[in-house]
Design a protein around this motif. Structure first.
Motif, PDB file in Angstrom:
ATOM      1  N   MET A   1      76.996  37.905  34.653  1.00 33.41           N
ATOM      2  CA  MET A   1      77.788  39.127  34.564  1.00 33.41           C
ATOM      3  C   MET A   1      78.706  39.227  35.774  1.00 33.41           C
ATOM      4  O   MET A   1      78.303  38.941  36.886  1.00 33.41           O
ATOM      5  CB  MET A   1      76.857  40.344  34.522  1.00 33.41           C
ATOM      6  CG  MET A   1      76.124  40.483  33.203  1.00 33.41           C
ATOM      7  SD  MET A   1      75.244  42.030  33.053  1.00 33.41           S
ATOM      8  CE  MET A   1      73.696  41.620  33.851  1.00 33.41           C
ATOM      9  N   SER A   2      79.909  39.665  35.544  1.00 31.79           N
ATOM     10  CA  SER A   2      80.872  39.759  36.628  1.00 31.79           C
ATOM     11  C   SER A   2      80.917  41.172  37.197  1.00 31.79           C
ATOM     12  O   SER A   2      80.299  42.098  36.688  1.00 31.79           O
ATOM     13  CB  SER A   2      82.253  39.322  36.127  1.00 31.79           C
ATOM     14  OG  SER A   2      82.704  40.198  35.133  1.00 31.79           O
ATOM     15  N   ARG A   3      81.682  41.303  38.242  1.00 28.03           N
ATOM     16  CA  ARG A   3      81.802  42.570  38.959  1.00 28.03           C
ATOM     17  C   ARG A   3      82.502  43.641  38.115  1.00 28.03           C
ATOM     18  O   ARG A   3      83.484  43.361  37.421  1.00 28.03           O
ATOM     19  CB  ARG A   3      82.590  42.305  40.232  1.00 28.03           C
ATOM     20  CG  ARG A   3      82.722  43.469  41.129  1.00 28.03           C
ATOM     21  CD  ARG A   3      83.525  43.054  42.340  1.00 28.03           C
ATOM     22  NE  ARG A   3      84.204  44.212  42.847  1.00 28.03           N
ATOM     23  CZ  ARG A   3      84.149  44.602  44.102  1.00 28.03           C
ATOM     24  NH1 ARG A   3      83.505  43.879  44.972  1.00 28.03           N
ATOM     25  NH2 ARG A   3      84.779  45.672  44.493  1.00 28.03           N
ATOM     26  N   ILE A   4      82.008  44.866  38.201  1.00 32.85           N
ATOM     27  CA  ILE A   4      82.593  45.991  37.468  1.00 32.85           C
ATOM     28  C   ILE A   4      83.909  46.372  38.145  1.00 32.85           C
ATOM     29  O   ILE A   4      83.945  46.566  39.365  1.00 32.85           O
ATOM     30  CB  ILE A   4      81.645  47.205  37.497  1.00 32.85           C
ATOM     31  CG1 ILE A   4      80.290  46.857  36.886  1.00 32.85           C
ATOM     32  CG2 ILE A   4      82.273  48.399  36.778  1.00 32.85           C
ATOM     33  CD1 ILE A   4      79.212  47.902  37.151  1.00 32.85           C
ATOM     34  N   PRO A   5      84.997  46.493  37.385  1.00 30.33           N
ATOM     35  CA  PRO A   5      86.250  46.952  37.989  1.00 30.33           C
ATOM     36  C   PRO A   5      86.066  48.327  38.630  1.00 30.33           C
ATOM     37  O   PRO A   5      85.379  49.206  38.082  1.00 30.33           O
ATOM     38  CB  PRO A   5      87.214  47.030  36.804  1.00 30.33           C
ATOM     39  CG  PRO A   5      86.640  46.110  35.784  1.00 30.33           C
ATOM     40  CD  PRO A   5      85.151  46.177  35.969  1.00 30.33           C
ATOM     41  N   ARG A   6      86.642  48.503  39.785  1.00 30.60           N
ATOM     42  CA  ARG A   6      86.467  49.743  40.561  1.00 30.60           C
ATOM     43  C   ARG A   6      86.832  50.983  39.752  1.00 30.60           C
ATOM     44  O   ARG A   6      86.110  51.973  39.760  1.00 30.60           O
ATOM     45  CB  ARG A   6      87.295  49.665  41.839  1.00 30.60           C
ATOM     46  CG  ARG A   6      87.114  50.817  42.777  1.00 30.60           C
ATOM     47  CD  ARG A   6      87.861  50.528  44.084  1.00 30.60           C
ATOM     48  NE  ARG A   6      87.793  51.625  44.992  1.00 30.60           N
ATOM     49  CZ  ARG A   6      86.796  51.870  45.833  1.00 30.60           C
ATOM     50  NH1 ARG A   6      85.748  51.070  45.830  1.00 30.60           N
ATOM     51  NH2 ARG A   6      86.826  52.896  46.646  1.00 30.60           N
ATOM     52  N   SER A   7      87.940  50.938  39.045  1.00 36.92           N
ATOM     53  CA  SER A   7      88.362  52.115  38.276  1.00 36.92           C
ATOM     54  C   SER A   7      87.362  52.443  37.179  1.00 36.92           C
ATOM     55  O   SER A   7      87.057  53.622  36.943  1.00 36.92           O
ATOM     56  CB  SER A   7      89.758  51.905  37.687  1.00 36.92           C
ATOM     57  OG  SER A   7      89.776  50.773  36.844  1.00 36.92           O
ATOM     58  N   ALA A   8      86.826  51.432  36.500  1.00 37.88           N
ATOM     59  CA  ALA A   8      85.831  51.673  35.450  1.00 37.88           C
ATOM     60  C   ALA A   8      84.553  52.271  36.045  1.00 37.88           C
ATOM     61  O   ALA A   8      83.959  53.188  35.464  1.00 37.88           O
ATOM     62  CB  ALA A   8      85.522  50.377  34.707  1.00 37.88           C
ATOM     63  N   LEU A   9      84.154  51.785  37.201  1.00 35.87           N
ATOM     64  CA  LEU A   9      82.960  52.305  37.857  1.00 35.87           C
ATOM     65  C   LEU A   9      83.154  53.757  38.289  1.00 35.87           C
ATOM     66  O   LEU A   9      82.298  54.619  38.027  1.00 35.87           O
ATOM     67  CB  LEU A   9      82.592  51.436  39.063  1.00 35.87           C
ATOM     68  CG  LEU A   9      81.375  51.873  39.865  1.00 35.87           C
ATOM     69  CD1 LEU A   9      80.121  51.887  38.991  1.00 35.87           C
ATOM     70  CD2 LEU A   9      81.177  50.966  41.064  1.00 35.87           C
ATOM     71  N   ILE A  10      84.275  54.046  38.913  1.00 35.97           N
ATOM     72  CA  ILE A  10      84.538  55.415  39.383  1.00 35.97           C
ATOM     73  C   ILE A  10      84.632  56.379  38.212  1.00 35.97           C
ATOM     74  O   ILE A  10      84.021  57.456  38.223  1.00 35.97           O
ATOM     75  CB  ILE A  10      85.813  55.451  40.250  1.00 35.97           C
ATOM     76  CG1 ILE A  10      85.556  54.735  41.578  1.00 35.97           C
ATOM     77  CG2 ILE A  10      86.272  56.890  40.488  1.00 35.97           C
ATOM     78  CD1 ILE A  10      86.804  54.487  42.406  1.00 35.97           C
ATOM     79  N   LEU A  11      85.366  56.010  37.184  1.00 32.26           N
ATOM     80  CA  LEU A  11      85.499  56.890  36.025  1.00 32.26           C
ATOM     81  C   LEU A  11      84.169  57.036  35.284  1.00 32.26           C
ATOM     82  O   LEU A  11      83.835  58.119  34.801  1.00 32.26           O
ATOM     83  CB  LEU A  11      86.586  56.382  35.087  1.00 32.26           C
ATOM     84  CG  LEU A  11      88.005  56.515  35.633  1.00 32.26           C
ATOM     85  CD1 LEU A  11      88.987  55.724  34.775  1.00 32.26           C
ATOM     86  CD2 LEU A  11      88.405  57.980  35.721  1.00 32.26           C
ATOM     87  N   GLY A  12      83.413  55.959  35.193  1.00 36.96           N
ATOM     88  CA  GLY A  12      82.095  56.033  34.556  1.00 36.96           C
ATOM     89  C   GLY A  12      81.158  56.963  35.300  1.00 36.96           C
ATOM     90  O   GLY A  12      80.483  57.805  34.703  1.00 36.96           O
ATOM     91  N   LEU A  13      81.136  56.844  36.624  1.00 38.79           N
ATOM     92  CA  LEU A  13      80.286  57.731  37.433  1.00 38.79           C
ATOM     93  C   LEU A  13      80.768  59.178  37.355  1.00 38.79           C
ATOM     94  O   LEU A  13      79.949  60.106  37.308  1.00 38.79           O
ATOM     95  CB  LEU A  13      80.238  57.245  38.880  1.00 38.79           C
ATOM     96  CG  LEU A  13      79.484  55.937  39.105  1.00 38.79           C
ATOM     97  CD1 LEU A  13      79.676  55.440  40.525  1.00 38.79           C
ATOM     98  CD2 LEU A  13      78.004  56.091  38.761  1.00 38.79           C
ATOM     99  N   ALA A  14      82.071  59.375  37.308  1.00 34.27           N
ATOM    100  CA  ALA A  14      82.599  60.729  37.144  1.00 34.27           C
ATOM    101  C   ALA A  14      82.147  61.317  35.813  1.00 34.27           C
ATOM    102  O   ALA A  14      81.879  62.525  35.710  1.00 34.27           O
ATOM    103  CB  ALA A  14      84.124  60.725  37.238  1.00 34.27           C
ATOM    104  N   GLY A  15      82.016  60.479  34.806  1.00 34.26           N
ATOM    105  CA  GLY A  15      81.551  60.931  33.507  1.00 34.26           C
ATOM    106  C   GLY A  15      80.104  61.364  33.485  1.00 34.26           C
ATOM    107  O   GLY A  15      79.669  62.052  32.559  1.00 34.26           O
TER     108      GLY A  15
END
Length: 150
Positions: A1-15
């Motif tokens: 598995m590769s690294r989670i893109p920063r924007s996807a991680l931030i938006l996911g956590l915001a969710g």
């Protein structure tokens, strides 16, 4: 598995914030009262979690549908059929009171994680997808279980 893109991680956590907010307003009567007066009763305690949880399961159905568009033949058909399950689950199981709805959403998010895994194994989701989904699912499930138990 590769690294989670920063924007996807931030938006996911915001969710995940509405789920955490729901728990906070359950644990703090003062915060609950303030938020009820300022935001309204739908945005506190289990109500924000249950409404938002149904919305997110429906949103995730759309995400899975998008993944299914990358498949062909019977795999595409299977993907389309599986993709509607989270939305239908939310629609049919979030009645019956706060505790039952919180538990049913918990089961819905855990089942969604299994669907995420299937789409990922089929090569339809990004390589980092499961790292993100496991993290977000763990946080959401923890919040929903706290609500169901409080």
């Amino acid at each position: 598995m590769s690294r989670i893109p920063r924007s996807a991680l931030i938006l996911g956590l915001a969710g995940v914030l509405p789920f955490g907010w729901g728990v906070l307003t359950l644990l703090s009567p003062g915060l609950h009262d303030w938020a009820t007066g300022f935001l309204g009763p739908r945005f506190v305690g289990p109500y924000v979690q249950l409404f938002y949880g149904a919305v997110i399961l429906s949103f995730m159905s759309g995400v899975l549908w998008g993944f299914a568009t990358k498949a062909e033949g019977s795999r595409a058909t299977t993907g389309y059929v599986l993709s509607v399950i989270p939305a239908l689950w939310a629609f049919f199981t979030t009645g019956g009171g706060e505790t039952a709805a919180a538990l049913n959403l918990t089961f819905g998010f855990l089942a969604l994680l299994l669907l995420d895994g299937a789409f990922w194994r089929w090569g339809l989701a990004p390589p980092w997808w499961m790292r993100l989904r496991i993290l977000l699912t763990a946080l959401v499930v923890a919040c929903l279980l706290l609500t169901a138990l409080l």
